[in-house]
Design a protein around this motif. Structure first.
Motif, PDB file in Angstrom:
ATOM      1  N   SER A   1      48.565  31.293  34.686  1.00  0.00           N
ATOM      2  CA  SER A   1      49.138  32.579  34.282  1.00  0.00           C
ATOM      3  C   SER A   1      48.648  32.931  32.888  1.00  0.00           C
ATOM      4  O   SER A   1      48.509  32.059  32.016  1.00  0.00           O
ATOM      5  N   LYS A   2      48.367  34.220  32.688  1.00  0.00           N
ATOM      6  CA  LYS A   2      47.836  34.677  31.408  1.00  0.00           C
ATOM      7  C   LYS A   2      47.891  36.194  31.370  1.00  0.00           C
ATOM      8  O   LYS A   2      47.591  36.856  32.365  1.00  0.00           O
ATOM      9  N   GLY A   3      48.286  36.733  30.233  1.00  0.00           N
ATOM     10  CA  GLY A   3      48.283  38.186  30.068  1.00  0.00           C
ATOM     11  C   GLY A   3      49.159  38.912  31.054  1.00  0.00           C
ATOM     12  O   GLY A   3      48.863  40.046  31.438  1.00  0.00           O
ATOM     13  N   GLY A   4      50.247  38.268  31.493  1.00  0.00           N
ATOM     14  CA  GLY A   4      51.147  38.913  32.442  1.00  0.00           C
ATOM     15  C   GLY A   4      50.666  38.884  33.878  1.00  0.00           C
ATOM     16  O   GLY A   4      51.316  39.461  34.747  1.00  0.00           O
ATOM     17  N   GLN A   5      49.532  38.228  34.140  1.00  0.00           N
ATOM     18  CA  GLN A   5      49.037  38.118  35.505  1.00  0.00           C
ATOM     19  C   GLN A   5      48.991  36.659  35.935  1.00  0.00           C
ATOM     20  O   GLN A   5      48.934  35.753  35.102  1.00  0.00           O
ATOM     21  N   VAL A   6      48.997  36.468  37.252  1.00  0.00           N
ATOM     22  CA  VAL A   6      49.003  35.129  37.831  1.00  0.00           C
ATOM     23  C   VAL A   6      47.809  34.994  38.772  1.00  0.00           C
ATOM     24  O   VAL A   6      47.515  35.913  39.552  1.00  0.00           O
ATOM     25  N   GLY A   7      47.128  33.860  38.671  1.00  0.00           N
ATOM     26  CA  GLY A   7      46.056  33.539  39.608  1.00  0.00           C
ATOM     27  C   GLY A   7      46.331  32.200  40.263  1.00  0.00           C
ATOM     28  O   GLY A   7      46.797  31.263  39.600  1.00  0.00           O
ATOM     29  N   ILE A   8      46.074  32.106  41.543  1.00  0.00           N
ATOM     30  CA  ILE A   8      46.287  30.859  42.295  1.00  0.00           C
ATOM     31  C   ILE A   8      44.989  30.496  42.984  1.00  0.00           C
ATOM     32  O   ILE A   8      44.399  31.309  43.706  1.00  0.00           O
ATOM     33  N   GLN A   9      44.537  29.283  42.738  1.00  0.00           N
ATOM     34  CA  GLN A   9      43.307  28.785  43.365  1.00  0.00           C
ATOM     35  C   GLN A   9      43.677  27.859  44.514  1.00  0.00           C
ATOM     36  O   GLN A   9      44.520  26.962  44.355  1.00  0.00           O
ATOM     37  N   ALA A  10      43.066  28.091  45.671  1.00  0.00           N
ATOM     38  CA  ALA A  10      43.316  27.255  46.847  1.00  0.00           C
ATOM     39  C   ALA A  10      42.019  26.597  47.288  1.00  0.00           C
ATOM     40  O   ALA A  10      40.986  27.260  47.390  1.00  0.00           O
TER      41      ALA A  10
END
Length: 654
Positions: free
Chosen positions: A298-307
């Protein structure tokens, strides 16, 4: 549009739904102004609570228009819903939700696990603005090894798994499937063509020539030997790759000892292909077995998920997700919500690895067990290979999120929108656009223009002089162009590794035309054994101009449109207009050359200056043809030897 009917557990639409689920509307509906009103929202919730019992189930909060604001699940509905009336204890986000709520709908279930599955299904169906959303509507591809033919076909598959055969997946993207199928064709020589194409063959196709198929269509391999290749492919995909490699190595040694060097060389090439598959794994998944790996950044109010998707210790690709509506939501809750929605579409493996402890982790595992039909373990790896794999996933998650945040430019945004609209696994880096041009079938030319992320690549444009197709048949011309283009790509770069040159493969093919052009291009690629190049046809709208509403035709017959003021539509129109301009220019150049051509051009040794001298002296090419040898010799600038050559050309008999 009717809801998708998902697999068994967790569905109110399943045949046993009447026994397992009971849906009841709240008896009270607030009417009046749709403006946010927290008192009205609390009152609607209180009146709903009066009808509830402490049973497991799912609740939906609806606004004054009936749109779903939020979907939640509960072990005890009465207690959970009553919490929303304690406004002082709610976050600002939930207070806004309550202020918009005007009524609720309830579904009771037999267990909390069923409620969790139903919650995920309803979130994907209604896309509520206050739920964390996994914005990934594309179905995941699988490899299907069909079992309904004596020579089973290997192919990419999406959607419902109705065909008889063995399914392997999911793969992270179409690219992952294509890479694996290409490698498996080199390793096991299994056919990828359709049954109808197989039956029509009377000689091997190009795939046999480049050693990607064993040509069962023309009897180059027996049914028994082909079945052995199928068995080895199943073992390889099932995680027994080392055993398959040892078996091929043993067969190669036996062939060499028997002095069957041709077979030994073929087995050597297959062994190299198997080794290449193992060495090309970007993620070291040895010792992991069947597992999906999820890491969140999470960074800058956004979320990323790696699968990462691992099956049989082999990496089957990876994908980054960027869920929305994650503000004011704990990261662990975001990851749990994403997993529930993700496995509503995809069969869970036996192991799911996550980078942090999840709320209600045991409940989520229980729900996934119901979906999968076998035990599913959700765990946070602490050491060894699994811990190293998780560290790699975490790094990839942060890098993917950084790229997402950096891609704020207009071109990058349009490219992402293009991928979403055309259902591509990722934004295309090379787009090829095709069109034909002719006048009543004469001087027919096919044209290809190429576009990349930064604009048109004019040094890679290409013209095709139509040779075999009837030049008054647009569909036949498109078929010829696609056949020539991709047959060359198969010859020059069958492994699709080239980054430059004429053999490079596109990420997307756009056709200027409608259903007919789409069918012609699709059939041409199918005949070459190519089924993984994305094809889209762009047909002009009803007004046949920029004001028109272009229709986008997909290979499966579907059609889509874009709003007339969409920047993505303008971009696609620009691509279409560029290939149209290039095709017309190529056609005009060919026509101009034909108009300016002269019979004198056919005479060896007659260049522009001598042709000019002859025309100035005689006036027309016909008079040159009829001239006597002495008259030709008197022409200024024409020597006696050249005059004799011209005379002999027109009078070969002397």
């Amino acid at each position: 549009m009717p809801p998708r009917v998902p697999s068994s557990a967790g569905s109110p639409y399943d045949p046993r739904g009447a026994e397992r689920f009971h849906e009841e509307r709240a008896t009270y509906t607030v009417k009046g102004d749709a403006q946010p009103d927290i008192e009205a929202g609390v009152q609607a919730i209180r009146d709903t609570v009066k009808t509830l019992k402490p049973k497991p189930g799912v609740y939906r909060m609806l606004d004054a228009r009936g749109d779903v604001l939020y979907v939640g699940k509960a072990r005890a509905l009465k207690n959970r819903v009553a919490n929303y009336t304690q406004v002082a204890n709610l976050s600002n986000r939930l207070q806004r939700m309550v202020s918009q709520t005007r009524r609720m709908e309830i579904v009771t279930t037999n267990s909390e696990a069923e409620a969790l599955l139903l919650e995920a299904q309803l979130i994907k169906r209604f896309r509520p603005p206050y739920n964390v959303l996994l914005r990934d509507d594309k179905s995941f591809p699988f490899i299907l090894l069909r079992a309904d033919h004596e020579y089973p076909r290997i192919m990419k598959h999406r959607g419902a798994r109705r065909a008889k055969g063995d399914y392997y997946g999911p793969f992270a993207s179409a690219g992952s499937v294509n890479t694996t199928i290409n490698a498996l064709q080199k390793l096991f020589l299994l056919r990828s063509c359709t049954d109808s194409f197989l039956e029509r063959r009377d000689r091997p196709c190009l795939l046999y020539q480049i050693k990607r198929c064993s040509a069962p269509c023309v009897g180059r391999i027996s049914t028994e030997d082909y079945a052995e290749l199928v068995r080895q492919a199943k073992d390889f995909l099932g995680g027994k790759s080392s055993g398959v490699q040892r078996e091929i190595e043993r067969q190669m040694e036996q062939a060499a000892e028997a002095l069957d060097f041709e077979r030994a060389a073929m087995l050597r090439d297959r062994l190299r292909a198997a080794t290449a598959i193992q060495s090309s794994q970007a993620v070291n998944a040895a010792g992991v077995g069947d597992a999906d790996v999820f890491a969140l950044a999470s960074k800058g109010g956004q979320v990323g998920i790696q699968a990462f998707f691992v099956r049989g210790g082999q990496n089957w690709g990876h994908r980054a997700f960027f869920p929305t509506h994650t503000q004011d939501v704990d990261d662990a809750d975001v990851l749990a919500g994403v997993l529930a929605q993700f496995y509503e579409e995809v069969p869970p493996p036996r192991t799911v690895l996550v980078d942090r402890a999840l709320p209600e982790q045991a409940l989520l595992a229980e729900a996934l067990c119901e979906v999968a039909g076998h035990r599913v373990e959700i765990s946070v790896p602490q050491r060894g290979d699994r811990r190293r794999l998780m560290a790699q996933a975490s790094r990839n998650a942060m890098e993917a999120l950084d790229r997402r945040l950096a891609e704020s430019g207009t071109k990058a945004k349009i490219n992402r929108e293009l991928a979403e609209f055309l259902e591509l696994s990722e934004p295309p880096q090379r787009i090829e656009i095709y069109d034909n041009s002719h006048i009543q079938g004469t001087k027919a030319v096919g044209a290809m223009v190429v576009a990349g992320p930064e604009g048109f690549l004019k040094n890679q444009y290409r013209k095709f002089n139509i040779k075999t197709a009837q030049t008054d048949d647009d569909f036949a011309m498109m078929r010829e162009v696609m056949t020539r283009r991709f047959a060359r790509a198969l010859r020059e770069d069958p492994d699709r590794t080239q980054e430059r040159g004429s053999g490079i493969w596109p990420d997307l093919v756009l056709l200027d035309g409608g259903k007919g052009q789409m069918s012609a291009a699709r059939d041409a690629l199918e005949e070459l054994g190519i089924e993984d190049v994305p094809l889209i046809a762009i047909a002009k709208g009803p007004h046949h101009g920029r004001e028109g509403r272009e229709v986008f035709h997909f290979p499966d017959g579907r059609e889509k449109t874009l709003p007339t003021n969409s920047p993505l539509l303008f971009y696609l129109q620009t691509l279409r207009d560029e290939v149209h301009r290039f095709a017309i220019g190529a056609h005009r150049a060919k026509r101009s050359r034909a108009i300016s051509a002269s019979p004198l051009d056919e005479i060896p040794g007659i260049g522009p200056s001598r042709k000019r001298a002859l025309l100035l002296h005689f006036g027309t090419a016909g008079k040159v043809r009829a001239a006597a040898l002495d008259d030709l010799k008197r022409t200024p600038g024409i020597s006696a030897g050249v005059a004799q050559k011209i005379y002999d050309f027109y009078h070969p008999g002397g």
